[in-house]
Design a protein around this motif. Sequence first.
Motif, short mmCIF file in Angstrom:
data_model
loop_
_atom_site.label_atom_id
_atom_site.label_comp_id
_atom_site.label_asym_id
_atom_site.label_seq_id
_atom_site.Cartn_x
_atom_site.Cartn_y
_atom_site.Cartn_z
N LEU A 108 0.76 -1.11 -0.17
CA LEU A 108 0.03 -0.08 -0.06
C LEU A 108 0.94 1.29 0.03
O LEU A 108 0.65 2.38 -0.73
CB LEU A 108 -0.87 -0.16 1.09
CG LEU A 108 -1.95 -1.29 1.22
CD1 LEU A 108 -2.61 -1.29 2.53
CD2 LEU A 108 -2.88 -1.09 0.02
N ASP A 109 2.02 1.37 0.78
CA ASP A 109 2.82 2.41 0.87
C ASP A 109 3.91 1.87 1.41
O ASP A 109 4.43 1.52 2.67
CB ASP A 109 2.42 3.44 1.88
CG ASP A 109 3.01 4.64 1.90
OD1 ASP A 109 4.15 4.66 1.36
OD2 ASP A 109 2.56 5.81 2.54
N PHE A 110 5.04 1.94 0.43
CA PHE A 110 6.32 1.53 0.83
C PHE A 110 7.33 2.59 1.47
O PHE A 110 7.54 3.63 0.92
CB PHE A 110 7.15 0.85 -0.63
CG PHE A 110 8.61 0.66 -0.17
CD1 PHE A 110 8.98 -0.41 0.61
CD2 PHE A 110 9.61 1.35 -0.95
CE1 PHE A 110 10.24 -0.68 0.90
CE2 PHE A 110 11.00 0.87 -0.89
CZ PHE A 110 11.19 -0.16 0.06
N ASN A 111 7.53 2.50 2.82
CA ASN A 111 8.58 3.05 3.47
C ASN A 111 8.18 4.86 3.50
O ASN A 111 9.11 5.59 3.36
CB ASN A 111 9.93 3.02 2.68
CG ASN A 111 11.13 3.28 3.68
OD1 ASN A 111 10.98 3.02 4.90
ND2 ASN A 111 12.44 3.64 3.11
N LEU A 115 4.97 -2.28 -5.13
CA LEU A 115 4.78 -3.18 -6.41
C LEU A 115 5.22 -2.23 -7.61
O LEU A 115 5.13 -2.80 -8.60
CB LEU A 115 3.28 -3.62 -6.53
CG LEU A 115 2.92 -4.50 -5.28
CD1 LEU A 115 1.64 -5.23 -5.88
CD2 LEU A 115 3.83 -5.72 -5.53
N SER A 116 5.21 -0.95 -7.25
CA SER A 116 5.55 0.02 -8.42
C SER A 116 6.55 1.17 -8.28
O SER A 116 6.71 1.97 -8.83
CB SER A 116 4.29 0.85 -8.68
OG SER A 116 3.75 1.56 -7.78
N ILE A 117 7.64 0.64 -7.32
CA ILE A 117 9.04 1.45 -7.04
C ILE A 117 9.80 1.10 -8.09
O ILE A 117 9.97 0.06 -8.80
CB ILE A 117 9.23 1.51 -5.54
CG1 ILE A 117 9.61 -0.18 -5.38
CG2 ILE A 117 8.29 1.81 -4.52
CD1 ILE A 117 10.69 -0.22 -3.90
N SER A 118 10.78 2.01 -8.27
CA SER A 118 11.63 1.76 -9.16
C SER A 118 12.97 0.66 -8.25
O SER A 118 13.17 0.97 -7.09
CB SER A 118 12.50 2.81 -9.48
OG SER A 118 13.95 2.52 -10.12
N HIS A 119 13.29 -0.18 -8.81
CA HIS A 119 14.38 -1.18 -8.25
C HIS A 119 15.73 -0.48 -8.05
O HIS A 119 16.63 -0.90 -7.27
CB HIS A 119 14.41 -2.52 -9.19
CG HIS A 119 15.14 -2.18 -10.46
ND1 HIS A 119 14.59 -1.50 -11.31
CD2 HIS A 119 16.43 -2.69 -10.86
CE1 HIS A 119 14.96 -1.60 -12.58
NE2 HIS A 119 16.31 -2.18 -12.10
N ARG A 120 15.86 0.69 -8.86
CA ARG A 120 17.15 1.60 -8.64
C ARG A 120 17.14 2.52 -7.74
O ARG A 120 17.95 3.58 -7.37
CB ARG A 120 17.73 1.83 -9.96
CG ARG A 120 17.95 0.69 -10.95
CD ARG A 120 18.83 1.13 -12.04
NE ARG A 120 18.99 -0.01 -13.02
CZ ARG A 120 19.91 -0.93 -12.74
NH1 ARG A 120 20.69 -0.95 -11.66
NH2 ARG A 120 20.05 -1.97 -13.67
N LYS A 155 16.83 4.62 -4.06
CA LYS A 155 17.74 4.42 -2.62
C LYS A 155 17.17 3.65 -1.68
O LYS A 155 17.68 2.77 -0.96
CB LYS A 155 18.12 5.92 -1.94
CG LYS A 155 18.88 6.60 -3.02
CD LYS A 155 19.34 7.90 -2.04
CE LYS A 155 20.37 8.84 -2.91
NZ LYS A 155 20.59 10.04 -2.31
N ASP A 156 15.73 3.59 -1.79
CA ASP A 156 14.73 2.71 -0.50
C ASP A 156 15.15 1.41 -1.02
O ASP A 156 15.20 0.54 -0.08
CB ASP A 156 13.53 3.23 -0.72
CG ASP A 156 12.94 4.48 0.11
OD1 ASP A 156 13.92 4.98 0.83
OD2 ASP A 156 12.08 5.03 -0.20
N PHE A 157 15.14 0.79 -2.35
CA PHE A 157 15.13 -0.59 -2.50
C PHE A 157 16.72 -0.92 -2.37
O PHE A 157 16.97 -1.96 -1.98
CB PHE A 157 14.86 -0.74 -3.78
CG PHE A 157 14.58 -2.33 -4.10
CD1 PHE A 157 13.59 -2.83 -3.35
CD2 PHE A 157 15.44 -3.04 -4.97
CE1 PHE A 157 13.56 -4.40 -3.35
CE2 PHE A 157 15.30 -4.33 -5.07
CZ PHE A 157 14.31 -5.29 -4.38
N ASP A 158 17.64 0.06 -2.75
CA ASP A 158 18.92 -0.34 -2.45
C ASP A 158 19.29 -0.71 -0.92
O ASP A 158 19.90 -1.63 -0.63
CB ASP A 158 19.88 1.04 -2.71
CG ASP A 158 20.05 1.18 -4.25
OD1 ASP A 158 19.91 0.15 -5.13
OD2 ASP A 158 20.64 2.27 -4.59
N ALA A 159 18.46 0.21 -0.36
CA ALA A 159 18.55 -0.34 1.27
C ALA A 159 18.07 -1.64 1.72
O ALA A 159 18.50 -2.55 2.71
CB ALA A 159 17.80 0.81 2.11
#
Length: 357
Positions: free
Chosen positions: A26-29, A36-41, A43-47
């Motif tokens: 619903l809301d990532f971080n 489901l719709s954030i960029s894999h690149r 900073k949040d997903f790097d973490a």
Amino acid sequence: MKKHNFNAGPSVLADEVIENAAKAVLDFNGSGLSLLSISHRSKDFDAVMAEADALFRELLHIPDNYKIFYIGGGASTMFYEVPANFLGKKAGYVNTGVWSKKAIKEAKRYGEVEILATSEDRNFTYIPKGFAIPSDLDYLHITSNNTIYGTEYHEDLTSPVPLIADMSSDILSRPVDVTKYAMIYGGAQKNLAPAGVVFAIIREDMLDKQVRDLPTMVSFRTHVENNSMFNTPPVFPIYVLKETLKWLKSIGGVEEIYRRNQEKAQLLYDEIDRNPLFRGTVEKQDRSLMNICFVMADGYEELAPEFLEYTKAHDIVGIKGHRLVGGFRASCYNALKKESVEVLVKCMRDFAEKYAK
């Protein structure tokens, strides 16, 4: 009403892991975006990737000279990628069941495969031991836990050649000496995450042993050098994997989950051994902690469908045995609670009181 989930995979995950994943969808971080719709690149997903790596290393005591990477697919993808990378002339395989046989089939596409040991003579009801390992092999491959038949290695092999293990169904369920392996891999959908991602732990020197020119995505070096980001990784399963590792650390790590897994398995195996209506199907010393297989005892075979319906009425799901072996299979992966095993044991006892002669 929550079900008692004994499915062999995809399988049960910890409640808090599912809750955290649902929130992130619903809301990532706090980003205002769905996981489901954030960029894999970003900073949040790097973490997320960095935390997963650090937790994996801490929980399994993975040395610095090993790399961890994640790619899409399942262990079946690795069945051909391992020999594609490393099988130059000859590899050794131990045949302990369906998944070993599938790995062997794929390896034969790339070179000679020597079956060093097999338990097929007794329908894969034991783990072969004491076999010779030739020193001229490119590697030795084993399947550490056999989900269909319910057998498991309980000690790490000592091998004179690089040892590669498919640990899809028992990773992080017990202590493992990672230094005894050149590579450990597995599908994540048993103890770690939803289906869709493969984890791999590989000793750095193995990256120099690639024996042929490969498509970019098949080369393990590609994924190590690009930190699993050469293409878009399976973002959601990796996030859930990270949350599962956090949960595992919070309860006391691998040592604690191993204690719990032993306790759950002992509870169910004790009931199988004492109950006149049931019997186990594999050698006791090789019984799996993860997949507990049993059948109706002689003379009671006709009661199998009724017992299955009886368990369903008590909110137990997923215990029907694989079609190749029949009977029942209770998969007791890390996140399965002891209470679920207790419900199954009570069903077995109550059923026996009703039907035992």
